[in-house]
Design an enzyme around this catalytic site. Structure first.
Site, PDB file in Angstrom:
ATOM      1  N   GLU A 230      -0.594  -4.634  11.554  1.00 57.74           N
ATOM      2  CA  GLU A 230      -0.024  -4.315  10.280  1.00 57.74           C
ATOM      3  C   GLU A 230       1.418  -4.550  10.628  1.00 57.74           C
ATOM      4  O   GLU A 230       2.033  -4.790   9.728  1.00 57.74           O
ATOM      5  CB  GLU A 230      -0.362  -2.624  10.014  1.00 57.74           C
ATOM      6  CG  GLU A 230       0.267  -2.081   8.913  1.00 57.74           C
ATOM      7  CD  GLU A 230      -0.187  -0.721   8.659  1.00 57.74           C
ATOM      8  OE1 GLU A 230      -1.080  -0.199   7.731  1.00 57.74           O
ATOM      9  OE2 GLU A 230       0.104   0.189   9.588  1.00 57.74           O
TER      10      GLU A 230
ATOM     11  N   HIS B 143       0.960  -1.412  -0.086  1.00 60.74           N
ATOM     12  CA  HIS B 143      -0.046   0.126  -0.084  1.00 60.74           C
ATOM     13  C   HIS B 143       0.983   1.214  -0.007  1.00 60.74           C
ATOM     14  O   HIS B 143       2.108   1.292   0.336  1.00 60.74           O
ATOM     15  CB  HIS B 143      -0.995   0.073   1.222  1.00 60.74           C
ATOM     16  CG  HIS B 143      -0.442   0.244   2.502  1.00 60.74           C
ATOM     17  ND1 HIS B 143      -1.235   0.877   3.534  1.00 60.74           N
ATOM     18  CD2 HIS B 143       0.734   0.103   3.057  1.00 60.74           C
ATOM     19  CE1 HIS B 143      -0.212   1.100   4.550  1.00 60.74           C
ATOM     20  NE2 HIS B 143       0.915   0.487   4.412  1.00 60.74           N
TER      21      HIS B 143
ATOM     22  N   ASP C 158      -4.761 -10.729  -0.756  1.00 67.42           N
ATOM     23  CA  ASP C 158      -3.291 -11.299  -0.624  1.00 67.42           C
ATOM     24  C   ASP C 158      -2.397 -10.944  -1.922  1.00 67.42           C
ATOM     25  O   ASP C 158      -3.005 -11.216  -2.863  1.00 67.42           O
ATOM     26  CB  ASP C 158      -3.419 -12.709  -0.362  1.00 67.42           C
ATOM     27  CG  ASP C 158      -1.973 -13.488  -0.231  1.00 67.42           C
ATOM     28  OD1 ASP C 158      -1.326 -12.730   0.494  1.00 67.42           O
ATOM     29  OD2 ASP C 158      -1.739 -14.481  -0.423  1.00 67.42           O
ATOM     30  N   HIS C 159      -1.190 -10.630  -1.919  1.00 70.71           N
ATOM     31  CA  HIS C 159      -0.419 -10.227  -2.970  1.00 70.71           C
ATOM     32  C   HIS C 159      -0.935  -9.147  -3.873  1.00 70.71           C
ATOM     33  O   HIS C 159      -0.694  -9.089  -5.048  1.00 70.71           O
ATOM     34  CB  HIS C 159       0.180 -11.538  -3.688  1.00 70.71           C
ATOM     35  CG  HIS C 159       0.821 -12.372  -2.802  1.00 70.71           C
ATOM     36  ND1 HIS C 159       0.636 -13.025  -1.631  1.00 70.71           N
ATOM     37  CD2 HIS C 159       2.558 -12.299  -2.734  1.00 70.71           C
ATOM     38  CE1 HIS C 159       1.938 -13.469  -1.224  1.00 70.71           C
ATOM     39  NE2 HIS C 159       2.985 -13.222  -1.947  1.00 70.71           N
TER      40      HIS C 159
ATOM     41  N   CYS D  40       5.525   6.502   4.548  1.00 70.89           N
ATOM     42  CA  CYS D  40       4.624   5.919   4.090  1.00 70.89           C
ATOM     43  C   CYS D  40       3.819   6.332   2.854  1.00 70.89           C
ATOM     44  O   CYS D  40       3.311   5.610   2.176  1.00 70.89           O
ATOM     45  CB  CYS D  40       3.420   5.522   5.235  1.00 70.89           C
ATOM     46  SG  CYS D  40       4.091   4.826   6.397  1.00 70.89           S
TER      47      CYS D  40
ATOM     48  N   HIS E  98       4.934   0.212  -0.180  1.00 72.36           N
ATOM     49  CA  HIS E  98       5.820  -0.809   0.577  1.00 72.36           C
ATOM     50  C   HIS E  98       4.772  -1.732   0.988  1.00 72.36           C
ATOM     51  O   HIS E  98       3.564  -1.462   0.901  1.00 72.36           O
ATOM     52  CB  HIS E  98       6.262  -0.105   1.713  1.00 72.36           C
ATOM     53  CG  HIS E  98       5.473   0.710   2.926  1.00 72.36           C
ATOM     54  ND1 HIS E  98       4.852   1.958   2.681  1.00 72.36           N
ATOM     55  CD2 HIS E  98       4.612   0.015   3.623  1.00 72.36           C
ATOM     56  CE1 HIS E  98       4.015   2.095   3.301  1.00 72.36           C
ATOM     57  NE2 HIS E  98       3.797   1.087   4.305  1.00 72.36           N
TER      58      HIS E  98
ATOM     59  N   HIS F 262       3.072  -4.852   3.846  1.00 67.96           N
ATOM     60  CA  HIS F 262       3.125  -5.525   5.205  1.00 67.96           C
ATOM     61  C   HIS F 262       2.702  -7.027   4.905  1.00 67.96           C
ATOM     62  O   HIS F 262       1.783  -7.501   4.210  1.00 67.96           O
ATOM     63  CB  HIS F 262       2.102  -4.851   6.022  1.00 67.96           C
ATOM     64  CG  HIS F 262       2.412  -3.462   6.050  1.00 67.96           C
ATOM     65  ND1 HIS F 262       3.367  -3.007   6.950  1.00 67.96           N
ATOM     66  CD2 HIS F 262       1.885  -2.268   5.613  1.00 67.96           C
ATOM     67  CE1 HIS F 262       3.583  -1.871   7.209  1.00 67.96           C
ATOM     68  NE2 HIS F 262       2.709  -0.992   6.237  1.00 67.96           N
TER      69      HIS F 262
HETATM   70 NI    NI Z   1       2.549   0.733   5.893  1.00 65.51          NI
END
Ligand code: NI
Length: 140
Positions: free
Chosen positions: A126, A17, A82-83, A36, A42, A44
């Site tokens: 997160e 995200h 996911d992914h 961010c 990036h 998580h």
């Molecule tokens: Ni983040």
């Protein structure tokens, strides 16, 4: 004695995200979201906690059908995110991809799909230091 009880199941997915809102200028985004806001985003490893509350089935002693719940959350949440890059998901078209909003989005996707009992809360882990919780209206 009341039989109102809760169960929490844990699920995981990996997603990318970028914290950014088009409603604010770039320099303000940079100031609020810091690294961010990095253009390339990036990732998580998200952990999602789904808590279902209800009266125990007196025969089985269970609050809900766990395998059915797992199927629903896997199909609705994990398979969807996911992914993926959360910023490109339609649910975040007008929302920043904060943990707060992710918890709310997941609530909205699940609240009407709980097999037995009702959704009590959604937790989103997160990072080691960031845990978000959302409690909505289970009847909405
Ligand atoms: Ni983040």
């Amino acid at each position: 004695m009341s039989t109102l009880t809760s169960i929490t199941r844990t699920y995981t997915f990996c997603a990318a995200h970028r914290l950014h809102t088009d409603q604010l200028p770039d320099d303000v985004n940079q100031k609020i979201f810091g690294k961010c806001n990095n253009l390339n985003g990036h990732g998580h490893n998200y952990t999602v906690q789904v808590t279902v509350q209800g009266e125990l089935n007196t025969e089985t002693g269970l609050v809900t059908d766990v395998s059915q719940l797992d199927q629903i959350v896997q199909g609705t949440i994990v398979a969807r995110f996911d992914h993926q890059h959360l910023n490109f998901d339609s649910a975040f078209q007008n929302l920043t991809t904060t943990g707060e909003n992710l918890a709310r989005v997941i609530w909205g996707l699940l609240v009407k799909r709980i097999p037995t009992g009702q959704l009590e809360k959604i937790g989103v882990i997160e990072t080691r230091d960031n845990f978000f919780e959302y409690v909505g209206d289970p009847k909405s």
